[in-house]
Scaffold this motif. Sequence first.
Motif, PDB file in Angstrom:
ATOM      1  N   LEU A 157      33.848  -5.790 -11.201  1.00 35.12           N
ATOM      2  CA  LEU A 157      34.469  -4.583 -10.637  1.00 35.12           C
ATOM      3  C   LEU A 157      34.693  -4.750  -9.132  1.00 35.12           C
ATOM      4  CD1 LEU A 157      35.307  -1.508 -10.947  1.00 35.12           C
ATOM      5  CD2 LEU A 157      33.002  -0.995 -10.130  1.00 35.12           C
ATOM      6  N   ASP A 158      33.655  -5.192  -8.409  1.00 36.08           N
ATOM      7  CA  ASP A 158      33.732  -5.287  -6.943  1.00 36.08           C
ATOM      8  C   ASP A 158      34.764  -6.300  -6.470  1.00 36.08           C
ATOM      9  OD1 ASP A 158      31.840  -3.372  -6.396  1.00 36.08           O
ATOM     10  OD2 ASP A 158      30.191  -4.782  -6.113  1.00 36.08           O
TER      11      ASP A 158
ATOM     12  N   VAL B  95      31.625   1.812   8.064  1.00 37.37           N
ATOM     13  CA  VAL B  95      32.573   2.312   7.060  1.00 37.37           C
ATOM     14  C   VAL B  95      31.807   2.975   5.912  1.00 37.37           C
ATOM     15  CG1 VAL B  95      34.330   1.655   5.370  1.00 37.37           C
ATOM     16  CG2 VAL B  95      34.375   0.657   7.658  1.00 37.37           C
ATOM     17  N   ALA B  96      30.726   2.342   5.480  1.00 31.76           N
ATOM     18  CA  ALA B  96      29.918   2.902   4.384  1.00 31.76           C
ATOM     19  C   ALA B  96      29.406   4.299   4.758  1.00 31.76           C
ATOM     20  CB  ALA B  96      28.755   1.973   4.051  1.00 31.76           C
ATOM     21  N   ARG B  97      28.905   4.438   6.015  1.00 35.32           N
ATOM     22  CA  ARG B  97      28.413   5.750   6.455  1.00 35.32           C
ATOM     23  C   ARG B  97      29.533   6.777   6.447  1.00 35.32           C
ATOM     24  NH1 ARG B  97      25.178   3.375  10.066  1.00 35.32           N
ATOM     25  NH2 ARG B  97      26.799   3.337  11.661  1.00 35.32           N
ATOM     26  N   MET B 164      33.732  -1.053  -1.584  1.00 34.64           N
ATOM     27  CA  MET B 164      33.106   0.196  -1.110  1.00 34.64           C
ATOM     28  C   MET B 164      34.013   1.388  -1.408  1.00 34.64           C
ATOM     29  SD  MET B 164      31.063  -0.730   2.402  1.00 34.64           S
ATOM     30  CE  MET B 164      32.483  -1.105   3.421  1.00 34.64           C
ATOM     31  N   TYR B 165      35.301   1.251  -1.126  1.00 36.87           N
ATOM     32  CA  TYR B 165      36.241   2.353  -1.397  1.00 36.87           C
ATOM     33  C   TYR B 165      36.212   2.748  -2.876  1.00 36.87           C
ATOM     34  CZ  TYR B 165      38.625   1.602   3.160  1.00 36.87           C
ATOM     35  OH  TYR B 165      38.938   1.488   4.487  1.00 36.87           O
ATOM     36  N   ILE B 166      36.294   1.739  -3.757  1.00 30.90           N
ATOM     37  CA  ILE B 166      36.371   2.038  -5.200  1.00 30.90           C
ATOM     38  C   ILE B 166      35.061   2.651  -5.695  1.00 30.90           C
ATOM     39  CG2 ILE B 166      36.401   0.902  -7.482  1.00 30.90           C
ATOM     40  CD1 ILE B 166      39.192   1.488  -6.347  1.00 30.90           C
ATOM     41  N   ARG B 167      33.926   2.124  -5.203  1.00 30.74           N
ATOM     42  CA  ARG B 167      32.647   2.708  -5.652  1.00 30.74           C
ATOM     43  C   ARG B 167      32.550   4.172  -5.238  1.00 30.74           C
ATOM     44  NH1 ARG B 167      27.561  -0.981  -6.824  1.00 30.74           N
ATOM     45  NH2 ARG B 167      28.629  -2.729  -7.776  1.00 30.74           N
ATOM     46  N   TYR B 179      23.365  -3.678  -0.548  1.00 22.61           N
ATOM     47  CA  TYR B 179      24.649  -3.864  -1.218  1.00 22.61           C
ATOM     48  C   TYR B 179      25.736  -4.216  -0.211  1.00 22.61           C
ATOM     49  CZ  TYR B 179      29.054  -2.655  -3.443  1.00 22.61           C
ATOM     50  OH  TYR B 179      30.340  -2.696  -3.895  1.00 22.61           O
ATOM     51  N   VAL B 180      25.806  -3.455   0.886  1.00 26.42           N
ATOM     52  CA  VAL B 180      26.856  -3.664   1.893  1.00 26.42           C
ATOM     53  C   VAL B 180      26.683  -5.031   2.564  1.00 26.42           C
ATOM     54  CG1 VAL B 180      27.816  -2.802   4.072  1.00 26.42           C
ATOM     55  CG2 VAL B 180      27.140  -1.189   2.267  1.00 26.42           C
ATOM     56  N   ASP B 181      25.445  -5.386   2.950  1.00 27.15           N
ATOM     57  CA  ASP B 181      25.202  -6.706   3.543  1.00 27.15           C
ATOM     58  C   ASP B 181      25.578  -7.822   2.570  1.00 27.15           C
ATOM     59  OD1 ASP B 181      24.262  -5.500   5.818  1.00 27.15           O
ATOM     60  OD2 ASP B 181      22.145  -5.876   5.428  1.00 27.15           O
TER      61      ASP B 181
END
Lengths: 188, 188
Positions: A157-158, B95-97, B164-167, B179-181
């Motif tokens: 997915l990612d 971006v995640a925040r 990140m956008y899709i999740r 996850y982000v790292d």
Amino acid sequence: MEERQRTRRPGGRGARVGAAVHQAVTDLVNERGYGKFTVGDVAARAGVADSSIYRRWGNLEALLADVVLTRLNARSPMPDTGSLAGDLRTYAAQVAREITGPDGLALLRLAVALSGNGEQGVQARDDLLAERARQLESMLDRARERGEHAPDALGVLDHVMAPMYIRVLFGLGPLTADYVDGLVDRLV
Amino acid sequence: MEERQRTRRPGGRGARVGAAVHQAVTDLVNERGYGKFTVGDVAARAGVADSSIYRRWGNLEALLADVVLTRLNARSPMPDTGSLAGDLRTYAAQVAREITGPDGLALLRLAVALSGNGEQGVQARDDLLAERARQLESMLDRARERGEHAPDALGVLDHVMAPMYIRVLFGLGPLTADYVDGLVDRLV
């Protein structure tokens, strides 16, 4: 006419009505965008009575969810080519074709819009994702049984689905075969 | 009151109106969703006259585009930590925040909706992407000047931003620091 219809089996007429209503929804999403049409608009476009839609789907959100689920899932059968790279390349190419096709963007936008639209939408999103994850896991399990090293479904997915989805959602050019194969090859 | 306002410099009042209107748009997108409110609704929520909005932004699409552009860009200044991995990890965490914050999902949905909404929307999307790409390229150029091997901006979009956008768009759980790292480390 009425007589002729009565002699057809209910499934036949039901399937025709379902297809006409699904197509009407997709057309209206394409033309007007999400949130800009009613059950009455769908009924008029499909040539059915409003009451047929309410009886079968209950409300507009449930109908939209059904359209997204049916079309995005039914159009991507899982390939079985004998290797993980082959399976993923074929699957990714199918998804690329589906989301760059005439209704693809409308369906992706609808999937995004539904995720934020109350219980019906969340349920539809969860069903869609669960079905996709189930299909992917069976493909990845086959690879592991052959002794191949396979990522998990979220990795696919990612790094394969999400880039394609975002490029289509943001209108960032075509998904060429080289681009799609490259996403798979970097993951595998 | 009227007298007091007249003595203020125009920029001050303009900035306050701008902020109130932007917040009203974000609130309405959160509460009702895209396509479910009018310029009149925004004006009422922000406590300004409809005519102030039409005079400054022209129409609702242009206003929505301005909100998305301003908020998604202004909230992610580019870091300069001395290494590409450090820069990308810091940027991705920002971006995640931003997209998991109270207005993040509404802004992401608005960005997606706008891409399919006529010239104003397409222009807004192109401006947003061009600004993001410009910021990213300057970060990647700095890395190359230090002799680091750097991916291109589209690689960052595909493998760090898109997942990140899709999740977030599909509501798939929180974006943890690990996850982000991990997204950054796999790319770099």
